[in-house]
Design a protein around this motif. Structure first.
Motif, mmCIF file in Angstrom:
data_model
loop_
_atom_site.group_PDB
_atom_site.id
_atom_site.type_symbol
_atom_site.label_atom_id
_atom_site.label_comp_id
_atom_site.label_asym_id
_atom_site.label_seq_id
_atom_site.Cartn_x
_atom_site.Cartn_y
_atom_site.Cartn_z
ATOM 1 N N ARG A 202 36.213 49.344 40.222
ATOM 2 C CA ARG A 202 35.754 48.119 39.565
ATOM 3 C C ARG A 202 35.365 48.360 38.110
ATOM 4 O O ARG A 202 35.617 47.521 37.253
ATOM 5 C CB ARG A 202 34.567 47.523 40.328
ATOM 6 N N TRP A 203 34.754 49.499 37.821
ATOM 7 C CA TRP A 203 34.321 49.764 36.449
ATOM 8 C C TRP A 203 35.513 49.846 35.506
ATOM 9 O O TRP A 203 35.442 49.427 34.348
ATOM 10 C CB TRP A 203 33.476 51.039 36.366
ATOM 11 N N TYR A 204 36.621 50.386 36.006
ATOM 12 C CA TYR A 204 37.836 50.483 35.194
ATOM 13 C C TYR A 204 38.404 49.087 34.966
ATOM 14 O O TYR A 204 38.753 48.718 33.832
ATOM 15 C CB TYR A 204 38.853 51.371 35.899
ATOM 16 N N ALA A 205 38.506 48.278 36.025
ATOM 17 C CA ALA A 205 39.074 46.937 35.930
ATOM 18 C C ALA A 205 38.168 45.982 35.159
ATOM 19 O O ALA A 205 38.624 44.912 34.738
ATOM 20 C CB ALA A 205 39.337 46.381 37.330
ATOM 21 N N PHE A 206 36.916 46.346 34.972
ATOM 22 C CA PHE A 206 36.021 45.519 34.160
ATOM 23 C C PHE A 206 36.383 45.630 32.680
ATOM 24 O O PHE A 206 36.244 44.667 31.928
ATOM 25 C CB PHE A 206 34.567 45.953 34.371
ATOM 26 N N VAL A 207 36.868 46.797 32.292
ATOM 27 C CA VAL A 207 37.185 47.063 30.881
ATOM 28 C C VAL A 207 38.679 46.910 30.598
ATOM 29 O O VAL A 207 39.075 46.262 29.631
ATOM 30 C CB VAL A 207 36.719 48.473 30.473
ATOM 31 N N PHE A 208 39.508 47.507 31.455
ATOM 32 C CA PHE A 208 40.938 47.558 31.202
ATOM 33 C C PHE A 208 41.712 46.529 32.038
ATOM 34 O O PHE A 208 41.329 46.212 33.162
ATOM 35 C CB PHE A 208 41.485 48.950 31.488
ATOM 36 N N THR A 209 42.810 46.051 31.487
ATOM 37 C CA THR A 209 43.672 45.105 32.183
ATOM 38 C C THR A 209 44.433 45.821 33.297
ATOM 39 O O THR A 209 44.933 46.927 33.106
ATOM 40 C CB THR A 209 44.675 44.472 31.201
ATOM 41 N N THR A 210 44.530 45.173 34.448
ATOM 42 C CA THR A 210 45.250 45.725 35.591
ATOM 43 C C THR A 210 46.321 44.730 36.045
ATOM 44 O O THR A 210 46.329 43.569 35.628
ATOM 45 C CB THR A 210 44.296 46.004 36.760
ATOM 46 N N ILE A 211 47.197 45.179 36.918
ATOM 47 C CA ILE A 211 48.250 44.308 37.427
ATOM 48 C C ILE A 211 47.652 43.123 38.178
ATOM 49 O O ILE A 211 48.222 42.026 38.166
ATOM 50 C CB ILE A 211 49.226 45.102 38.340
ATOM 51 N N ARG A 212 46.515 43.318 38.796
ATOM 52 C CA ARG A 212 45.873 42.226 39.530
ATOM 53 C C ARG A 212 45.597 41.038 38.605
ATOM 54 O O ARG A 212 45.996 39.899 38.888
ATOM 55 C CB ARG A 212 44.563 42.716 40.162
ATOM 56 N N HIS A 213 44.935 41.290 37.501
ATOM 57 C CA HIS A 213 44.562 40.203 36.602
ATOM 58 C C HIS A 213 45.718 39.769 35.700
ATOM 59 O O HIS A 213 45.808 38.590 35.335
ATOM 60 C CB HIS A 213 43.351 40.614 35.761
ATOM 61 N N HIS A 214 46.593 40.700 35.349
ATOM 62 C CA HIS A 214 47.698 40.305 34.465
ATOM 63 C C HIS A 214 48.762 39.525 35.230
ATOM 64 O O HIS A 214 49.439 38.667 34.652
ATOM 65 C CB HIS A 214 48.324 41.526 33.801
ATOM 66 N N SER A 215 48.914 39.795 36.516
ATOM 67 C CA SER A 215 49.868 39.010 37.304
ATOM 68 C C SER A 215 49.420 37.557 37.385
ATOM 69 O O SER A 215 50.249 36.643 37.415
ATOM 70 C CB SER A 215 50.019 39.600 38.711
ATOM 71 N N LEU A 216 48.100 37.316 37.409
ATOM 72 C CA LEU A 216 47.591 35.944 37.394
ATOM 73 C C LEU A 216 48.011 35.247 36.106
ATOM 74 O O LEU A 216 48.391 34.068 36.119
ATOM 75 C CB LEU A 216 46.068 35.950 37.516
ATOM 76 N N HIS A 217 47.966 35.966 34.998
ATOM 77 C CA HIS A 217 48.388 35.410 33.712
ATOM 78 C C HIS A 217 49.872 35.031 33.733
ATOM 79 O O HIS A 217 50.295 34.118 33.021
ATOM 80 C CB HIS A 217 48.122 36.431 32.602
ATOM 81 N N HIS A 218 50.655 35.719 34.552
ATOM 82 C CA HIS A 218 52.095 35.452 34.634
ATOM 83 C C HIS A 218 52.452 34.463 35.736
ATOM 84 O O HIS A 218 53.642 34.196 35.946
ATOM 85 C CB HIS A 218 52.855 36.764 34.884
ATOM 86 N N SER A 219 51.478 33.911 36.421
ATOM 87 C CA SER A 219 51.765 33.009 37.533
ATOM 88 C C SER A 219 52.356 31.696 37.029
ATOM 89 O O SER A 219 52.401 31.426 35.826
ATOM 90 C CB SER A 219 50.500 32.741 38.350
ATOM 91 N N THR A 220 52.798 30.865 37.956
ATOM 92 C CA THR A 220 53.482 29.624 37.597
ATOM 93 C C THR A 220 52.518 28.510 37.189
ATOM 94 O O THR A 220 52.944 27.515 36.609
ATOM 95 C CB THR A 220 54.337 29.129 38.773
ATOM 96 N N GLY A 221 51.246 28.655 37.499
ATOM 97 C CA GLY A 221 50.280 27.608 37.201
ATOM 98 C C GLY A 221 49.895 27.566 35.734
ATOM 99 O O GLY A 221 49.680 28.595 35.095
ATOM 100 N N TYR A 222 49.768 26.347 35.184
ATOM 101 C CA TYR A 222 49.438 26.163 33.766
ATOM 102 C C TYR A 222 48.079 26.771 33.430
ATOM 103 O O TYR A 222 47.949 27.529 32.469
ATOM 104 C CB TYR A 222 49.446 24.672 33.438
ATOM 105 N N ALA A 223 47.057 26.457 34.211
ATOM 106 C CA ALA A 223 45.704 26.942 33.923
ATOM 107 C C ALA A 223 45.628 28.463 34.004
ATOM 108 O O ALA A 223 44.960 29.110 33.189
ATOM 109 C CB ALA A 223 44.702 26.306 34.890
#
Length: 292
Positions: A202-223
């Motif tokens: 968790r400490w790493y993902a708090f600072v650095f971007t991971t596939i978990r959060h970046h995949s959300l950015h690439h999702s089909t939803g506008y928001a």
């Protein structure tokens, strides 16, 4: 397995801190280092796959290799010639100096360089989701229908050039520290696009971007696409209120239609092409494309 990403970042830091001057003094060293770490992460997709639907095909692989080659040649040349060299000349012409940075500890120098690059990329990325023309250059990257290690390099050449810009040339920093920062950024952003299930602490993902959060950015939803702009530092999203929790397997835009390389290159010119040919094909959803 959860420490694969932190260990690789630590290994990169250690390597550049101890690398001989003959290596750190060569411009080719950063190319070899970043390509090597990218290849290692790409290979990890076969070790611990995240989604079978993202499994790399020869078509995807060859497209990714094309864009990586483009980034290391044409885009790198344009960035150096049109941005870095003019900034360096401006720095010398105005007598700008940041010699204090030369006396920082190596890790602090790397952290400074990482922040400088990422801070600019965060705001450029955010602009691309909030202004129509800039979105037209960035939209091809959101037409990706799967994520893989080299996908961070895939996009329209205008976007690839714009996202490569930084003010790093205005700062006095030793070359090993700058190379190390670029290598760290490459490792983090490559993992952030990779089809791997090496979820970090968790400490790493708090600072650095991971596939978990970046995949959300690439999702089909506008928001969802209007969150998690940090290419490597998700911390910036937390600070500026654009962080979004969650992940997505279904990614893409425009009914998830995969664009060819030609379509990616011509995407910003679609209105002109439509006007010239008399066709009206501006029916695309494309999230922030409607933003003024």
């Amino acid at each position: 397995m959860s420490y694969v990403q932190p260990v690789m970042v630590a290994a990169v830091l250690l390597f550049w801190a101890l690398a001989p001057a003959a290596w750190t003094g060569s411009a080719w060293s950063i190319v070899i280092a970043t390509l090597s770490t990218t290849a290692m992460i790409q290979a990890l997709e076969w070790v611990n796959e995240r989604h079978a639907s993202w499994r790399l095909t020869w078509r995807e692989f060859l497209t990714d290799v094309f864009y990586v080659t483009l980034s290391y040649t044409v885009i790198a040349w344009a960035s150096k010639t049109l941005a870095d060299e003019p900034l360096t000349a401006l720095k010398h012409g105005l007598g700008i100096t940041t010699m204090w940075a030369m006396h920082l500890p190596f890790v602090a120098q790397v952290a400074l360089a990482v922040f400088l690059v990422e801070f600019g990329q965060y705001w450029m990325h955010r602009l691309m989701h909030n202004q129509a023309f800039f979105w037209s250059t960035h939209a091809p990257h959101h037409h990706l229908t799967q994520l893989n290690a080299m996908k961070g390099a895939v996009g329209n050449p205008i976007e690839l050039f714009l996202i490569s810009l930084s003010v790093l040339a205005l700062f006095d920093l030793p070359q090993p520290a700058m190379f190390c920062a670029l290598n760290v950024l490459a490792v983090v952003s490559t993992f952030a696009h990779a089809n791997t299930r090496f979820d970090p602490p968790r400490w790493y993902a708090f600072v650095f971007t991971t596939i978990r959060h970046h995949s959300l950015h690439h999702s089909t939803g506008y928001a969802e696409t209007r969150s998690n702009y940090g290419n490597s530092l998700i911390l910036l999203d937390r600070i500026f209120g654009t962080f979004g929790e969650g992940e997505a397997e279904i990614v893409g835009q425009d009914e998830r239609r995969r664009l060819s390389i030609g379509e990616q290159f011509l995407f910003p010119a679609r209105p002109l092409i439509a006007r010239y040919t008399g066709r009206d094909d501006q029916h695309e959803h494309d999230g922030a494309g409607a933003a003024a």
